[in-house]
Write an enzyme that holds these catalytic residues in place. Structure first.
Site, PDB file in Angstrom:
ATOM      1  N   HIS A  40      -6.921   0.121   6.767  1.00  9.48           N
ATOM      2  CA  HIS A  40      -6.325  -1.262   7.404  1.00  9.48           C
ATOM      3  C   HIS A  40      -6.386  -1.591   8.634  1.00  9.48           C
ATOM      4  CE1 HIS A  40      -5.932  -2.237   3.050  1.00  9.48           C
ATOM      5  NE2 HIS A  40      -5.257  -1.186   2.712  1.00  9.48           N
TER       6      HIS A  40
ATOM      7  N   SER B   8       0.690  -1.184  -0.037  1.00 11.15           N
ATOM      8  CA  SER B   8      -0.233  -0.045   0.027  1.00 11.15           C
ATOM      9  C   SER B   8       0.919   1.371  -0.056  1.00 11.15           C
ATOM     10  CB  SER B   8      -0.911   0.022   1.446  1.00 11.15           C
ATOM     11  OG  SER B   8      -1.648  -1.052   1.435  1.00 11.15           O
TER      12      SER B   8
END
Lengths: 455, 455, 455, 455
Positions: free
Chosen positions: B377, B301
């Site tokens: 997340h 990410s």
């Protein structure tokens, strides 16, 4: 594209969360916590780490409840997840003072019960929507004796009304290539002219018939409503040849008339979330395209409220201008098999036709036709065209509608006018011939009543 | 079963009603009435004789509006179909006095704006749901400068939140057998690692890749959100080999790690109606089943909020224990091509890694991680496992995340604990090694801050 | 109904048999036996206990062969599985003596090679049909230099001709909702007017275009043949505006003409198994129904054989009544870029048009038009309507057809007559205007030739 | 992708050709020509301008024929479209002389009757394949009394064998979501254990059952063969609990045994084109995957040939070592209801079991087991495991198999060996226990017979 059908699998990720919860619940109380605990957990868990798994457990456990337990369950929901009256009062007072967007928003949030959010989260479970429809069915039953549950029922209705919006429904043709799991529902849900089994069903899906239903994407095997149509020549006056599965199949291309002879709502849990009006119009539209020769679209409908009304007026024959002689004959209709006496039937014909015409044309409830089927079709833009003496000679037909059936016709270019005249001006589209059947002295009676009302 | 696709046809029955209306509107004003008139008509028509046709006209006409007209349209909606403040006030006062179910129900009805019913009726039109999603997208844009429209936006969000419930979504695998009309949306919506065209797309749908999306039944060609996954050996530290379409395809059966390297929300009009958390977990679940050899599930990410935060702290180097030497180097990062100076990069590495570790581990907004991807997340139950220096050497990667990428790992049996610790106790699942990267003097700083807060 | 897609799975039951076989083969020879052994085994195994597994191995191993190995493979097949000449001779002699059904049956069985049974059994494998089509493609290539393989190619053709019977094909519309795996085949197989990529493809599937293909159930992602159609106003004379993807999309409902501007056979392995004639007629039929306003159906076709013929006649200008002046100009066409000289083009126009008209109207091969495209459409019942000077100004267009395109029109009510006149009486449907373009001295020439032939 | 279902439409382009033909035929003979003329036309029309339309007419007219007309039709086909014996003879002689590829090809072409091309062209019609399957069914019936038609039947079989290759079939699971039009075929085709109606069918598709069928793409609603499976614990010994629709449904996940209790070929016209062996193995494979707990796969099969054999040997009791006492009891089995006498049954048990064991183990026809079901399963690689006394107590069960049923078990890792031993060495996989049931004196008898044969 591959549809993954995740819903059919166990959601083991979510399950992990669930297992944790179960362990915690067990360690607290020594046994699997009840639905109450699950509902609390479903609402309290911030985020959704285990939301689907909890929702699924609620769905599964709800299926296991007996009637008493369901009552308890909904009472719990009502007590625990309804709005907080004090909070609403505070927000209401603040709003009255400030009258600004912020206090309005706050008030809006306060009047929405937690129950709605609970239902929305239960809906995440596989099969959630179906269970919510069942819950409302059960609640409609329960509120008859437990009116305190009405707020919960109201919350369910509110969401179902939003979720079963026409924009989300699909219309499907039902025929002999339809999966058996759907076809058996038709046998089960058909209540206007019951089917005895697959043989009857096959007849109703023959080449000179059409059947259409609305479906919701989350209930792929559950019709919400279906309509059965026969493609015939001329306006049918009797149901017998239509539901007799042994009749030969005719060429539908030669038909000039589509007879809508049975419409059935399938889901009690969706009561009040109406689809029938839309279904009929779309089917008219579809049939016009498939069979350009079709000129007429008509129902062949029972008059299901007649008998109850008739029984009540029998006690006041004078008011309804019933002659003594007719009254005596009518009293014979109390017997279980009165209609098997053909002479009696023949003698009753003029008086009964007159009364049923009067009933359809003048009997009212809240300014609308008293008969529910008349109310539905007239409001929907149809025109009451004809009464058919001995149109339904089944025991049920005699007991309910004195053996008569009505044709309500749908004329595409008049539907809107009829509907608007009905809704706005209470002018009902009823054929002259129906009024003509009403005995003249009753007509006078009616005029007087109206006169009175106007004064 | 034959799906009739009625929606694709003109609804001529409804059209008849519409024609009537148009004629009436024209005779009044000499021209086709505007959207305003249609909205009023849609709400005022009792029954639904021409509801679908009016809704369709609204949908079509909305598509034609320019930005100014859209503003006018929503202002009209806001003025005309918002709640009546006086009526609410009356209902609120009554409720405060009586505090009974009937007055609560009345209040509930009063606070729901007519706008919601308007939206529900527009939804009946073919393509209605898609238009409503567009309306919210437009409104989100408009409310930036026109906050008075927020109540309308709120009404839209309320309904969309209810309609796009997870229970109504379907997860689908996207691959090379998917219709082109959907695939081109992926090219269009991919914003994390842009695709240059079909060649890139094909690479991302190769045999060692997986792609999944959520769909809503009424938007069959519009993915709501999609995730791209690479099946690899070992935890990827760089995006380059993953998005390079010329890399050879490997055997996915031999992969031990699934890298979620791109997640994209597609519909701006559904902002705030979150699906990402559910999608990731279901894909983890699905991949575990398809590839039993998979042991690790990790993201690769960006750290998209880093640069903005970094630019702000550069003004107060002392507070973040940045040495004078490092500060000078960091100031060079203002240039457009600073990252092409390899020496500079190497010199910056320790300080930048330290700061980014600090940023991820300690920078907060409302008690949650400041970085939006970290927040998503970590809240979702993942664990920040590793930082990858030079993980994304694209210009955008350098400008946004100083060339670094993060691995957030999803361990199925820890997701729930991580999530709950995060939400309830603000304990974030971040690996020891990340903390170790934070310069010791900054760590002290952090402890002091915390101390202060506690006092 | 659930399609089990068994073919996608490993057939482990069959695999067990295969494993046994492999073991046996290995123990014999120390290595995995070759295709030869597998083919023998596939034919010798009575019953089918392991037939599918062996067939699958043959399919897989065939894919691995290089060109040399393929040659060896087919030579082996030809030697080992062709008919036994002696056996046939015996059966032939017996038949000549007895002339009874039994000896005829015996002879019939003897002349069918084992190769056909081998192919039928290979077809049981997943992907078997596709491989057999490839085998024929490879064989058609190989037989050019290895005519001894023709019997094998003949066997393959015989079976493919039977299996790809029109009754087994499905016609499908190709549009932007078609899976990408099929669409990329269109880009790949388009050879009349090449597509540069997805952008071009998208243009050819726009709303004012139609594309249709035949598919075989066992090759769901492989079009067999496809046709591209533009819906336009008036008879198109130039290909440019049709294949230019940047042209605006027009309203197809207003089109009066359907232009079939590209037809492509996709599978070389199906050469000689013709579908084009059926496809065009069915598309004409389908478009008539979808667009009732369509009045004309026409191709816009290259004249691909012209240049070769032209080059040959240039050597004998007198015979084709080419003036000395024209001949000199024509010799300039040898250069690579002759067509960029606009003056030259203009000067050549009358002579080239005359020659191309002559070529289409009179040049013959086996009593049929020499040009392959003319032969196909005229035989198929179309009428050569018009020649379009500068219809295709691409380099390929000039080199092949001297920049000209032809319109062959399909008039539904004349197709059969045209076809029959063509086949039976060699009367070709060619417009008067085409004949008029032919220089008069050449027309005389033609009459003489005919005269001669008759004598 | 849109499937256009062209086949459902009238092919009006082709129709134009047809109309022309009809007119011509009429003008010749004053009435619509017969099938004969159509067949000639279908073959003679070079090209295919009107092939589909003619084929369709043939298909439609064939449906109208009565039995006599069918006989005439096939006699016409046989006379007109069979091979020309003289031509074959010439080609045969030429081949015998030259023995070269050209003369072989010529001979090959001559021995293929025009009938095959006729069939291939008829297949182009919508519904063509189905009609061709019917034609063969009718021919199989006709050839019993009209053996001269065998060549036509042989041509049909040859093509059907090629077209119904396993590679073209799809296996489908049949369950309650299957369209009714397919399900009713199951009721109709089930002949092993007849179903009385939909109630029975529903029981056979319950959750602890599985049903699979092969389909051909051109016959989507016609199963070719289907197998019914019950998922149970332990090896079933009786059919009663399996076909009793009122039995409770058990949890299939707990089953350790799959019982294949009924296999039915559906299409008489595909007689000799065998699918059963492949179907069973693929279902074994599929079930192993769906239910990993399954350990045993077994049939529960009738012994349909027993009674006929038994009746024949009753005439020579000595040869089969039947005691006088047993013989007397056995003679009572001639009555219609012998099996209702329980005492008789009990007395007969040892002798009948012995004989049936002998019948299965030793009775032969062309070196294969005499019983057709035994022959099928043993050849297919199964093992005869057990005999079940009173396994089928239906009247049919007693009359056909003396109330006994057999379990043939399929052990995936032994199927190939069993099959090969069977085919190559005539070693049949029959359990020791079966042999043990055979009376010892009969076993001796058997040894002697074998001895004799060897000598």
């Amino acid at each position: 594209m591959n549809s993954l059908r995740f819903n059919q699998f166990l959601h083991s990720v979510a399950d992990t969360g669930m297992e944790l919860l179960r362990t915690r619940l067990r360690s607290n109380s020594g046994q699997l916590k009840t639905l109450t605990a699950l509902c609390r957990e479903l609402l309290s868990t911030r985020g959704e780490a285990s939301g689907i798994a909890i929702a699924r457990d609620i769905v599964n456990q709800y299926q296991e409840l007996n009637e008493d337990q369901r009552l308890q369950f909904f009472e719990m929901v009502n007590e625990e997840f309804s709005v907080d009256v004090d909070d609403v009062a505070v927000a209401a007072e603040t709003f009255c003072k400030l009258r600004d967007p912020a206090s309005l928003r706050r008030l809006t949030e306060q009047v929405e019960s937690q129950c709605q959010e609970l239902i929305r989260r239960i809906n995440m479970a596989p099969g959630g929507t179906a269970t919510i429809v069942e819950m409302r069915r059960d609640l409609l039953e329960l509120t008859k004796n437990h009116p305190q549950l009405e707020p919960v029922e109201y919350d369910l209705k509110h969401l179902l009304f939003s979720w079963f919006n026409r924009g989300f429904l699909e219309i499907e043709q039902i025929n002999w290539e339809t999966p058996a799991i759907i076809l058996e529902k038709l046998i089960q849900y058909e209540s206007v002219h019951a089917m005895k089994g697959w043989q009857d069903l096959r007849g109703r899906l023959a080449d000179d018939r059409r059947c259409f239903a609305f479906f919701h994407p989350t209930l792929p095997n559950e019709p919400l409503i279906f309509v059965e149509v026969a493609l015939v020549q001329g306006l049918s006056e009797s149901i017998e040849p239509i539901i007799d599965a042994t009749q030969p199949v005719t060429n539908p291309q030669k038909a000039d008339t589509a007879i809508f002879y049975s419409i059935n709502n399938c889901q009690q849990g969706l009561k009040g979330v109406s689809f029938g009006n839309l279904l009929i119009k779309q089917v008219v539209e579809h049939l016009s395209r498939e069979f350009p020769n079709l000129k007429h679209f008509s129902t062949l409908s029972p008059i299901p409220g007649f008998r109850r009304w008739f029984d009540s007026i029998l006690k006041q024959p004078d008011q309804y201008a019933i002659s003594k002689q007719d009254h005596e004959l009518m009293l014979k209709m109390q017997s279980d098999d009165w209609y098997e006496d053909e002479k009696l039937l023949e003698s009753l014909k003029p008086a009964l036709q007159g009364l049923i015409a009067y009933y359809l044309a003048y009997a009212r409830k809240k300014d609308e036709p008293l008969d529910p089927v008349a109310r539905f079709h007239l409001r929907n833009g149809a025109r009451l065209k004809r009464l058919n003496w001995l149109g339904d000679c089944s025991p049920n037909g005699f007991q309910q509608s004195a053996g008569m059936l009505a044709n309500y016709i749908y004329e595409p270019d008049k539907i809107v006018q009829n509907h608007e005249a009905h809704v706005k001006d209470r002018i009902f589209a009823i054929d002259r011939k129906i009024y003509d059947l009403v005995p003249s002295n009753l007509r006078g009676n009616q005029s007087k009543k109206r006169q009175k009302r106007k004064n």
